[in-house]
Motif scaffolding. Structure first.
Motif, PDB file in Angstrom:
ATOM      1  N   GLY A   1      80.421 -34.977  -3.326  1.00 23.60           N
ATOM      2  CA  GLY A   1      81.610 -35.100  -4.226  1.00 23.60           C
ATOM      3  C   GLY A   1      82.272 -36.294  -4.741  1.00 23.60           C
ATOM      4  N   GLU A   2      81.675 -37.594  -3.910  1.00 17.16           N
ATOM      5  CA  GLU A   2      82.397 -38.708  -4.252  1.00 17.16           C
ATOM      6  C   GLU A   2      82.011 -39.249  -5.692  1.00 17.16           C
ATOM      7  OE1 GLU A   2      82.047 -43.116  -2.562  1.00 17.16           O
ATOM      8  OE2 GLU A   2      80.964 -41.561  -1.702  1.00 17.16           O
ATOM      9  N   VAL A   3      83.147 -39.801  -6.426  1.00 23.03           N
ATOM     10  CA  VAL A   3      82.718 -40.331  -7.720  1.00 23.03           C
ATOM     11  C   VAL A   3      82.368 -41.884  -7.595  1.00 23.03           C
ATOM     12  CG1 VAL A   3      83.868 -41.311  -9.873  1.00 23.03           C
ATOM     13  CG2 VAL A   3      84.752 -38.910  -8.893  1.00 23.03           C
ATOM     14  N   LEU A   4      81.145 -42.022  -8.009  1.00 24.89           N
ATOM     15  CA  LEU A   4      80.354 -43.430  -7.719  1.00 24.89           C
ATOM     16  C   LEU A   4      80.801 -44.292  -8.968  1.00 24.89           C
ATOM     17  CD1 LEU A   4      76.873 -41.816  -6.670  1.00 24.89           C
ATOM     18  CD2 LEU A   4      78.715 -42.451  -5.042  1.00 24.89           C
ATOM     19  N   GLU A   5      80.906 -43.750 -10.076  1.00 22.96           N
ATOM     20  CA  GLU A   5      81.086 -44.812 -11.111  1.00 22.96           C
ATOM     21  C   GLU A   5      81.759 -43.841 -12.303  1.00 22.96           C
ATOM     22  OE1 GLU A   5      78.774 -47.551 -14.365  1.00 22.96           O
ATOM     23  OE2 GLU A   5      77.772 -46.500 -12.724  1.00 22.96           O
ATOM     24  N   SER A   6      82.601 -44.513 -13.102  1.00 19.62           N
ATOM     25  CA  SER A   6      83.434 -43.889 -14.197  1.00 19.62           C
ATOM     26  C   SER A   6      83.575 -45.198 -15.416  1.00 19.62           C
ATOM     27  CB  SER A   6      84.784 -43.571 -13.669  1.00 19.62           C
ATOM     28  OG  SER A   6      85.366 -42.848 -14.741  1.00 19.62           O
ATOM     29  N   THR A   7      83.310 -44.440 -16.529  1.00 14.42           N
ATOM     30  CA  THR A   7      83.455 -45.299 -17.760  1.00 14.42           C
ATOM     31  C   THR A   7      85.045 -45.479 -18.146  1.00 14.42           C
ATOM     32  OG1 THR A   7      83.447 -43.159 -19.106  1.00 14.42           O
ATOM     33  CG2 THR A   7      81.362 -44.415 -18.702  1.00 14.42           C
ATOM     34  N   ASN A   8      85.757 -44.463 -17.638  1.00 12.62           N
ATOM     35  CA  ASN A   8      87.212 -44.754 -17.943  1.00 12.62           C
ATOM     36  C   ASN A   8      88.225 -44.283 -16.856  1.00 12.62           C
ATOM     37  OD1 ASN A   8      89.636 -45.006 -19.295  1.00 12.62           O
ATOM     38  ND2 ASN A   8      89.134 -43.382 -20.860  1.00 12.62           N
ATOM     39  N   PRO A   9      88.340 -45.027 -16.091  1.00 11.52           N
ATOM     40  CA  PRO A   9      89.064 -44.501 -14.762  1.00 11.52           C
ATOM     41  C   PRO A   9      90.616 -44.070 -15.141  1.00 11.52           C
ATOM     42  CG  PRO A   9      87.882 -46.577 -14.228  1.00 11.52           C
ATOM     43  CD  PRO A   9      87.737 -46.395 -15.938  1.00 11.52           C
ATOM     44  N   GLN A  10      90.920 -44.592 -16.159  1.00 15.79           N
ATOM     45  CA  GLN A  10      92.545 -44.354 -16.553  1.00 15.79           C
ATOM     46  C   GLN A  10      92.748 -42.767 -17.005  1.00 15.79           C
ATOM     47  OE1 GLN A  10      90.976 -47.032 -17.742  1.00 15.79           O
ATOM     48  NE2 GLN A  10      92.172 -48.204 -16.149  1.00 15.79           N
ATOM     49  N   VAL A  11      91.803 -41.873 -17.136  1.00 16.22           N
ATOM     50  CA  VAL A  11      91.646 -40.615 -17.491  1.00 16.22           C
ATOM     51  C   VAL A  11      92.073 -39.992 -16.285  1.00 16.22           C
ATOM     52  CG1 VAL A  11      90.361 -38.562 -18.181  1.00 16.22           C
ATOM     53  CG2 VAL A  11      89.911 -40.957 -19.514  1.00 16.22           C
ATOM     54  N   ASN A  12      93.091 -39.085 -16.436  1.00 18.99           N
ATOM     55  CA  ASN A  12      93.380 -38.296 -15.565  1.00 18.99           C
ATOM     56  C   ASN A  12      92.908 -37.080 -15.486  1.00 18.99           C
ATOM     57  OD1 ASN A  12      95.028 -36.987 -13.621  1.00 18.99           O
ATOM     58  ND2 ASN A  12      96.818 -36.408 -14.635  1.00 18.99           N
ATOM     59  N   VAL A  13      91.720 -36.877 -14.647  1.00 18.57           N
ATOM     60  CA  VAL A  13      90.918 -35.868 -14.130  1.00 18.57           C
ATOM     61  C   VAL A  13      91.349 -34.863 -13.618  1.00 18.57           C
ATOM     62  CG1 VAL A  13      88.842 -37.518 -14.121  1.00 18.57           C
ATOM     63  CG2 VAL A  13      90.147 -36.769 -12.117  1.00 18.57           C
ATOM     64  N   ASN A  14      92.430 -34.928 -13.037  1.00 20.87           N
ATOM     65  CA  ASN A  14      93.400 -33.480 -12.345  1.00 20.87           C
ATOM     66  C   ASN A  14      94.492 -33.322 -13.227  1.00 20.87           C
ATOM     67  OD1 ASN A  14      91.854 -33.900  -9.921  1.00 20.87           O
ATOM     68  ND2 ASN A  14      93.430 -35.736  -9.489  1.00 20.87           N
ATOM     69  N   SER A  15      94.447 -33.584 -14.506  1.00 19.52           N
ATOM     70  CA  SER A  15      95.516 -33.063 -15.510  1.00 19.52           C
ATOM     71  C   SER A  15      94.891 -31.274 -15.658  1.00 19.52           C
ATOM     72  CB  SER A  15      95.494 -33.832 -16.744  1.00 19.52           C
ATOM     73  OG  SER A  15      96.379 -33.066 -17.814  1.00 19.52           O
ATOM     74  N   PHE A  16      96.212 -30.834 -16.027  1.00 21.13           N
ATOM     75  CA  PHE A  16      95.846 -29.311 -16.147  1.00 21.13           C
ATOM     76  C   PHE A  16      95.231 -29.126 -17.804  1.00 21.13           C
ATOM     77  CE2 PHE A  16      99.859 -30.015 -18.573  1.00 21.13           C
ATOM     78  CZ  PHE A  16      99.925 -29.472 -19.799  1.00 21.13           C
ATOM     79  N   ALA A  17      95.289 -30.184 -18.389  1.00 17.65           N
ATOM     80  CA  ALA A  17      94.781 -30.281 -19.902  1.00 17.65           C
ATOM     81  C   ALA A  17      93.596 -30.653 -19.782  1.00 17.65           C
ATOM     82  CB  ALA A  17      95.887 -30.792 -20.835  1.00 17.65           C
ATOM     83  N   ALA A  18      92.744 -30.883 -18.786  1.00 12.81           N
ATOM     84  CA  ALA A  18      91.425 -31.405 -18.431  1.00 12.81           C
ATOM     85  C   ALA A  18      90.261 -30.421 -18.468  1.00 12.81           C
ATOM     86  CB  ALA A  18      91.235 -32.600 -17.477  1.00 12.81           C
ATOM     87  N   VAL A  19      89.072 -30.785 -19.021  1.00 11.24           N
ATOM     88  CA  VAL A  19      88.032 -29.815 -18.756  1.00 11.24           C
ATOM     89  C   VAL A  19      86.740 -30.434 -18.316  1.00 11.24           C
ATOM     90  CG1 VAL A  19      88.795 -27.912 -20.391  1.00 11.24           C
ATOM     91  CG2 VAL A  19      87.477 -30.022 -21.425  1.00 11.24           C
ATOM     92  N   THR A  20      85.901 -30.133 -17.515  1.00 11.30           N
ATOM     93  CA  THR A  20      84.902 -30.766 -16.861  1.00 11.30           C
ATOM     94  C   THR A  20      83.625 -30.148 -17.591  1.00 11.30           C
ATOM     95  OG1 THR A  20      86.276 -31.406 -14.925  1.00 11.30           O
ATOM     96  CG2 THR A  20      83.894 -31.828 -14.696  1.00 11.30           C
ATOM     97  N   SER A  21      82.470 -31.019 -17.707  1.00  8.93           N
ATOM     98  CA  SER A  21      81.181 -30.537 -18.169  1.00  8.93           C
ATOM     99  C   SER A  21      80.460 -29.835 -16.828  1.00  8.93           C
ATOM    100  CB  SER A  21      80.554 -31.278 -18.995  1.00  8.93           C
ATOM    101  OG  SER A  21      80.113 -32.379 -18.231  1.00  8.93           O
ATOM    102  N   GLU A  22      79.280 -29.300 -17.130  1.00 15.24           N
ATOM    103  CA  GLU A  22      78.238 -29.077 -15.989  1.00 15.24           C
ATOM    104  C   GLU A  22      77.875 -30.457 -15.736  1.00 15.24           C
ATOM    105  OE1 GLU A  22      75.478 -26.531 -18.045  1.00 15.24           O
ATOM    106  OE2 GLU A  22      76.852 -24.686 -17.793  1.00 15.24           O
ATOM    107  N   ALA A  23      77.416 -30.532 -14.400  1.00 14.79           N
ATOM    108  CA  ALA A  23      76.758 -31.766 -13.990  1.00 14.79           C
ATOM    109  C   ALA A  23      75.240 -31.990 -14.277  1.00 14.79           C
ATOM    110  CB  ALA A  23      76.755 -32.017 -12.467  1.00 14.79           C
ATOM    111  N   ALA A  24      74.778 -33.055 -14.764  1.00 11.95           N
ATOM    112  CA  ALA A  24      73.466 -33.232 -15.088  1.00 11.95           C
ATOM    113  C   ALA A  24      72.639 -34.126 -13.930  1.00 11.95           C
ATOM    114  CB  ALA A  24      73.319 -33.689 -16.530  1.00 11.95           C
ATOM    115  N   SER A  25      71.555 -33.721 -13.301  1.00 11.73           N
ATOM    116  CA  SER A  25      71.124 -34.724 -12.272  1.00 11.73           C
ATOM    117  C   SER A  25      70.320 -35.755 -12.807  1.00 11.73           C
ATOM    118  CB  SER A  25      70.296 -33.531 -11.533  1.00 11.73           C
ATOM    119  OG  SER A  25      69.496 -34.168 -10.682  1.00 11.73           O
ATOM    120  N   THR A  26      70.698 -36.834 -12.280  1.00  9.65           N
ATOM    121  CA  THR A  26      70.035 -38.171 -12.796  1.00  9.65           C
ATOM    122  C   THR A  26      68.916 -38.701 -11.698  1.00  9.65           C
ATOM    123  OG1 THR A  26      71.970 -39.470 -12.130  1.00  9.65           O
ATOM    124  CG2 THR A  26      71.868 -38.566 -14.316  1.00  9.65           C
TER     125      THR A  26
END
Length: 749
Positions: free
Chosen positions: A138-163
């Motif tokens: 579950g570790e985040v290895l890289e992010s394009t925009n770390p300033q985005v509050n991923v834990n916000s109540f107003a955030a939605v997360t997509s399905e994960a695509a295996s790379t």
């Protein structure tokens, strides 16, 4: 009900309405976030597939080289549709690119950029980040925009695509709507509603406090009046007796004392009325009505917004099912007909070359599947040095490829089958539980001329139409779906917001309704106060002043030789004393009834002689022409208190004379029944308005209904006295009246 209780109930109701409002908004927010998550998933998979596909196209190999072969799902499990198969293909290709072709990693920045543009087309703004994660930890290895509050109540997360499946690496997108903006949208409606409701309740409470204060003041004035009237009984009786002995100085002194007490009570009443009318008046009624209009406007605006968003959701659902029907019609109807009509047609799938990895992988997979007896599907990814955009999902891309092939390669025209598409469309709608009927229209574009249709050819008011799906390359022929009358579905889908708004609207409506009642009550109390002081002047102050002046004149000796004038003065003074004694006796008796101290001395009373005596007495002193008719048999009796019965009948006759024109006919009747006696007093006077008839037996109500307009004076205690006395006899009194015609009071003893 006490004012404190009313205020407490109002505040509790306000709190409950706001809680319901917040609950509805949270429910709406949750539903909107679910829709946002669906849209994010769809756009994310298109962006991921586009990025992977173009990485394949950038491999340093000739065009049409097969770089990657991917396999379909194990047929023992459920079968995947085209979009899911395309997603699986893109994930397998991402792993192959890194393991075989030396691609360092799938570029997050590219996925972010492509996804950002696709979301913009759907008007989905907010902070976007694409993350590379380890699915094992579950570790985040890289992010394009770390300033985005991923834990916000107003955030939605997509399905994960295996790379890179062996390492457990995957990518996902997170869209965080601006928290402050979401909070503003979430709280704005609640704040406005709370403000409007609070304003309405404030206006109501202020008005109620004013009415309660006014009532308390009037009750205090009434108690002062009662006390004064009771205190008058003995002094007035003594003054009446002193008239016979000509004790003018004592009469003058006593009347002067009573006059000063009356004047003090009257002054207090006027002071109270003046204090209540001072200060700047705010139109609380206007404030309440403005609040009601505000809530109504809020209801209309928010309902319109909910209607729009829900209709967009319904349109999106209908478009999804029309896409599926469009795809199946092309894949299972037109394409088989095309192959049948063109038996020599062979799909140009011959690649320039199979790259070693793709060749080896395909042979191994086919061997394994054949050995196990599985059905399989192999997808080949070609190298084409172009940038391939994925602005449509897999199904629609396939449809357009089939249509282009048919239009370019078919010997005979193979038209679109509206019946086949509609059959699939209706089946898809029923399978997904779509609640409304939807038709398909085949039109020319841009003229919108109708070619064929299912259901109704027209598009009614409120119907929802989907986007156009072209049937040819130049888009001159298109289809779309028309969802019929979805209003019930929309209202059902938005109940969680409509109900709180409706409750708020009803609550403010109730406040305004109660406010209007309070204003009417306040106007009645103000009129009551005016009439109360008016009656004190005419029924207490003026008689005392007459007695005082008469005693002063007679005591001066100026009329010593004018016996006729002295007689008139004496008679006038006696009449005024009698008037004051009657008022005092009524007040004393009403007080005794209120306290439960009234003692009745009941006996059988001959009714006809009593009626005759009353009629003769009033004929003598009436200032207008009065004709009495008596309808009562000799020997008819009434079992009652003689004094009380005489007072009750005298009061009704006095009212009949007061509230009549220049001439009046009064009918006094009585009869004996098997369960008692009935006595009636009927006149041909001005009558009582129907809207006032239920109020006339209340204390002081005759005054409150406008005594000054009739020219009749009095406190309005008479009919309340009648009611109380008859009730004390366990009897019943009723009134029947027609305005401008007659009034009839019936008493059943």
């Amino acid at each position: 009900m006490k004012l404190r209780t009313v205020i407490s109930l109002s505040l509790v109701s306000l709190f409950a309405v706001v809680l319901i409002q917040l609950g509805g908004m949270l429910y709406a927010f949750h539903a909107q976030m679910q829709e946002a998550e669906k849209s994010l998933n769809k756009c994310f998979w298109m962006a991921f597939s586009e990025t992977v596909d173009n990485l394949v196209n950038n491999l340093p190999y000739p065009d049409n080289s097969v770089a990657i072969a991917t396999y379909g799902p194990n047929p023992k499990y459920k079968r995947l549709d085209g979009n899911e198969m395309n997603n699986r293909t893109a994930q397998q290709a991402a792993t192959a690119l890194q393991r075989v072709y030396g691609v360092k990693e799938i570029p997050l920045a590219t996925i972010d950029s492509v996804l950002h543009h696709k979301l913009q087309r759907l008007d989905m703004g907010g902070g976007l980040t694409v993350e590379r994660i380890n699915t094992h930890t579950g570790e985040v290895l890289e992010s394009t925009n770390p300033q985005v509050n991923v834990n916000s109540f107003a955030a939605v997360t997509s399905e994960a695509a295996s790379t890179f499946k062996p390492r457990g690496e995957a990518v996902r997108a997170i869209l965080s709507f601006p928290s402050k903006e979401m909070e503003k949208k979430l709280l704005l409606l609640s704040f406005i509603t709370l403000l409007l409701l609070s304003t309405a309740i404030y206006a109501l409470i202020v008005q109620m406090k004013s009415v309660f204060r006014q009532r308390n003041s009037l009750q205090e004035q009434q108690q002062n009046f009662y006390a004064l009237a009771e205190e008058m009984k003995h002094p007035v009786s003594r003054m009446k007796n002193l008239i016979a002995t000509e004790g003018w100085e004592e009469i003058e002194t006593q009347s002067n004392l009573l006059f000063e007490e009356t004047n003090a009570t009257l002054t207090y009443a006027k002071t109270e009325a003046g204090q209540q009318n001072t200060g700047r008046r705010i139109s609380l009624k206007a404030v309440s009505i403005a609040s009601l209009v505000g809530v109504f406007f809020l209801l209309a605006v928010w309902s319109g917004y909910l209607y729009y968003t829900t209709s967009q959701k319904i349109r999106y659902q209908a478009e999804e099912q029309l896409e599926e029907a469009f795809y199946r019609e092309a894949d299972r109807y037109r394409y088989p007909l095309f192959k049948k009509a063109n038996p020599d047609f062979e799909e140009d799938r011959s690649p320039t070359v199979f790259l070693p990895y793709a060749d080896r992988f395909m042979k191994e997979i086919i061997k394994v599947y054949k050995e196990k007896g599985y059905r399989y599907r192999i997808d080949l990814l070609f190298v084409r040095h172009i940038y391939n955009k994925f602005d449509e999902d897999f199904r629609i891309k396939m449809v357009y490829d089939i249509q282009d092939t048919i239009s370019l390669r078919s010997r005979v025209p193979i038209p679109f089958s509206l019946q086949f598409a509609d059959s699939v469309f209706q089946y898809q709608l029923s399978e997904t539980g779509f609640p409304d009927r939807a038709d398909i229209h085949w039109i020319k574009y841009p003229s919108e001329e109708l070619i064929l249709y299912t259901g109704s050819p027209s598009v009614g008011f409120g119907d929802i139409t989907t986007k156009l799906f072209p049937l040819d390359k130049d888009s001159t022929s298109c289809i779309h779906a028309v969802v019929r009358s979805p209003q019930r579905t929309i209202m059902g889908a938005t109940w969680y917001m409509q109900v709180p708004l409706l409750i708020a609207f009803l609550f403010v409506s109730f406040c305004v309704f109660f406010q209007i009642r309070m204003l009417r009550a306040q106007r009645r109390l103000e009129q009551f106060q005016k009439d109360f002081t008016y009656s004190m002047i005419h029924d207490m102050k003026s008689p005392l002043q007459s007695v005082m002046m008469g005693a002063h004149v007679l005591a001066s000796g100026k009329l010593a030789d004018k016996s006729e004038k002295i007689s008139r003065y004496k008679q006038a003074m006696e009449d005024e004393c009698e008037h004051l004694l009657t008022l005092s006796n009524r007040v004393v008796m009403l007080t005794q009834i209120d306290r439960g101290e009234l003692e009745l001395h009941k006996e059988e009373i001959l009714l006809r002689p009593l009626l005759q005596d009353i009629s003769e007495k009033f004929q003598l002193k009436a200032a207008k022409k009065v004709l009495f008719e008596i309808d009562c048999e000799e020997g008819c009796t009434v079992y009652a208190d003689a004094f009380c019965l005489r007072e009750v009948l005298s009061n009704l006759v006095d009212n009949a004379i007061k509230y009549s024109k220049e001439e009046v006919t009064i009918t006094l009747s009585g009869e004996r029944t098997k369960d008692g006696s009935i006595v009636k007093v009927r006149d041909n006077g001005i009558g009582i308005p129907l809207r006032e008839q239920h109020k006339i037996f209340g204390k002081f109500e005759r005054v409150a209904s406008g005594s000054q307009k009739t020219g009749a004076s009095g406190f309005g205690l008479g009919l309340n006295y009648v009611l109380q006395v008859v009730d004390a006899h366990d009897g019943v009194v009723k009134v029947e009246s027609v305005e401008g015609s007659y009034s009839e009071f019936t008493m059943h003893f």
